[in-house]
Each structure stands twice: as C-alpha cells, then as structure tokens.
Design a protein around this motif. Sequence first.
Motif, mmCIF file in Angstrom:
data_model
loop_
_atom_site.group_PDB
_atom_site.id
_atom_site.type_symbol
_atom_site.label_atom_id
_atom_site.label_comp_id
_atom_site.label_asym_id
_atom_site.label_seq_id
_atom_site.Cartn_x
_atom_site.Cartn_y
_atom_site.Cartn_z
ATOM 1 N N THR A 43 48.790 44.673 39.129
ATOM 2 C CA THR A 43 50.251 44.619 39.182
ATOM 3 C C THR A 43 50.855 46.009 39.029
ATOM 4 O O THR A 43 51.898 46.309 39.626
ATOM 5 C CB THR A 43 50.797 43.658 38.107
ATOM 6 N N GLN A 85 54.738 37.433 40.545
ATOM 7 C CA GLN A 85 53.924 36.416 39.891
ATOM 8 C C GLN A 85 54.802 35.416 39.145
ATOM 9 O O GLN A 85 54.598 34.210 39.230
ATOM 10 C CB GLN A 85 52.952 37.087 38.915
ATOM 11 N N ASN A 86 55.797 35.930 38.426
ATOM 12 C CA ASN A 86 56.790 35.088 37.772
ATOM 13 C C ASN A 86 58.021 35.039 38.664
ATOM 14 O O ASN A 86 58.622 36.080 38.948
ATOM 15 C CB ASN A 86 57.141 35.641 36.388
ATOM 16 N N ARG A 158 58.176 28.572 45.166
ATOM 17 C CA ARG A 158 57.265 29.623 45.648
ATOM 18 C C ARG A 158 57.550 29.957 47.113
ATOM 19 O O ARG A 158 57.626 31.128 47.504
ATOM 20 C CB ARG A 158 55.814 29.156 45.507
ATOM 21 N N ASP A 176 52.396 38.716 45.101
ATOM 22 C CA ASP A 176 51.789 38.837 43.783
ATOM 23 C C ASP A 176 51.444 37.443 43.258
ATOM 24 O O ASP A 176 52.316 36.695 42.830
ATOM 25 C CB ASP A 176 52.745 39.554 42.828
ATOM 26 N N GLU A 177 50.169 37.077 43.360
ATOM 27 C CA GLU A 177 49.658 35.768 42.941
ATOM 28 C C GLU A 177 50.489 34.617 43.511
ATOM 29 O O GLU A 177 51.044 33.796 42.771
ATOM 30 C CB GLU A 177 49.567 35.682 41.417
ATOM 31 N N ALA A 180 49.712 30.923 42.329
ATOM 32 C CA ALA A 180 49.762 30.561 40.904
ATOM 33 C C ALA A 180 50.574 29.290 40.705
ATOM 34 O O ALA A 180 51.716 29.181 41.154
ATOM 35 C CB ALA A 180 50.382 31.705 40.099
ATOM 36 N N GLU A 209 45.618 38.167 43.995
ATOM 37 C CA GLU A 209 45.383 36.742 43.776
ATOM 38 C C GLU A 209 44.116 36.542 42.945
ATOM 39 O O GLU A 209 43.151 37.301 43.076
ATOM 40 C CB GLU A 209 45.255 36.014 45.123
#
Length: 256
Positions: A43, A85-86, A158, A176-177, A180, A209
């Motif tokens: 990240t 990611q978040n 997402r 970014d992921e 998830a 990922e």
Amino acid sequence: MTVLSVENLTLKFGGLTAVNDLSFQVDENSIASIIGPNGAGKTSVFNMITGFYSPTSGKIDLMGKSLVNKKPSQITQIGLARTFQNLRLFPNLSVLDNVKSGMHCRTKQTVWGALFRTKAQRAEEKYIEDVAYECIDFVGIRKYANRAAKNLPYGAQRYLEIARALATQPKLLLLDEPAAGLNYEEKQYLIELIRRIRDEYNITVLMIEHDMGLIKEISEKITVIDYGCKIAEGTPEEVLSNEKVIEAYLGKEEEE
C-alpha cells in the motif's frame, strides 16, 4: 509500451524503511499485480504512485510524465485512478452522484457558467451524466442509480468505487484489494469485470490483492515484495513456485 515505470523507489519513515530500492514496470493494456505478506509495503507503493506519500528517493513515471511531488488531483488528470482497500465513497450521495464526482477532474466550465446556466455548461452537465450512467451500466449496478451509496449491498459498493474510478477516464487503474469482503460469486464477477475494463476500455490495470486464486487466474505479471524489497517477478506460474515467495508467505522450515 510502458505505461508505468518505477525506478529505485525508496520510502523511509524515520529509521524505518517501508520500501527499499524498488523497480518494476507495467506494460500498456496489461493486468499486473503486486503481492506480498502483510506489512510488505504494497500500500505504501500505491500511496507513492498516487501522490499520497512523497518518496524519499526514486522515480515514478506515468506515460513518460513524472508523478513525483505531484498532488493526487494532478496525477488523476494525467490519467491514473485508484480504488481503496477501505471503501471511500460518499455514503449519503446517490450512486449516480458518487460516479459524477469522478468526472470533476475532466470538467472545464467555470463558476460563471454554473451561475448563468450557459449552453456550454448545460452540455457539459449532460456529458457528465451520460458518462456516469455508462460507468454504472458497465459495472452492473444501474438498478441502484438513485440509491444512497451507504444502502447498497457490500459487493455493489465495491463495484461503485470502480465505476467512480472509471469516470475519471484513466489510462491506468490501481485496485487496492478489490476482492476484500466479496463472496465467491462476486469474486468471479470481479474477475470478468477487470478483464472487460482492460479489453473494452483499453485501461491498464495494476492490483494489490491477497486472494491468490484470483491473482493466479487474472494476472499476466506479478511483482512480489517483502520487507519493502522486490524478491520475485514474472508470470503467476513462475512467481508462485519461487522458493523465496513460498518462504515469505509460509516461513522457512527450521532444520532439525
């Protein structure tokens, strides 16, 4: 053609070296990934590429233009978009308005146009709405267009973040992921969606990922980092059978 070139990239926080002399390239119209154990610096790499961190040293070029010391908004204008990611959506805005916000970097009209509702302003507003609907349709969430982002199912949130990134009209998309929190069916749809982004929009994709099944199925090139250093690079088959990669993820067996 190389879309993204990273050379000798280093990031230090005081006495901690988060990324150490990292170099890699991402080719045009490819799907590439960066993997590594938790805390490997993945990240941090994304944050330097997108202007959230300034590297201690090294070069980052997007289509021949340096990204070092540029603001995130300037980097977006050059042609790079990312997801997080978040999730970082506007929870109280509708799906449509969230995606429209991604077009801000491409607007040209001034405050005077908005105040006086000029012909050019109205034309631009229609263009923004048309692009937003196109992006919503593309990721498959048209039925939620007028629903507040916070009221969407998690998987749809997402996809909404991806739609907003697409609205910036990037040349390179950083994910970014993206898998998830997704279930199996949603992950399979995500794989299909990423391929369509590359094939139909000609957008190069670079991912972080942890889902190795997804990485193996979709990536054409993988860069592996551990403790901020590159330890392997190549095709999924080459990388996932590499002893250094296996050791980084599973640890080294103690000799008896």
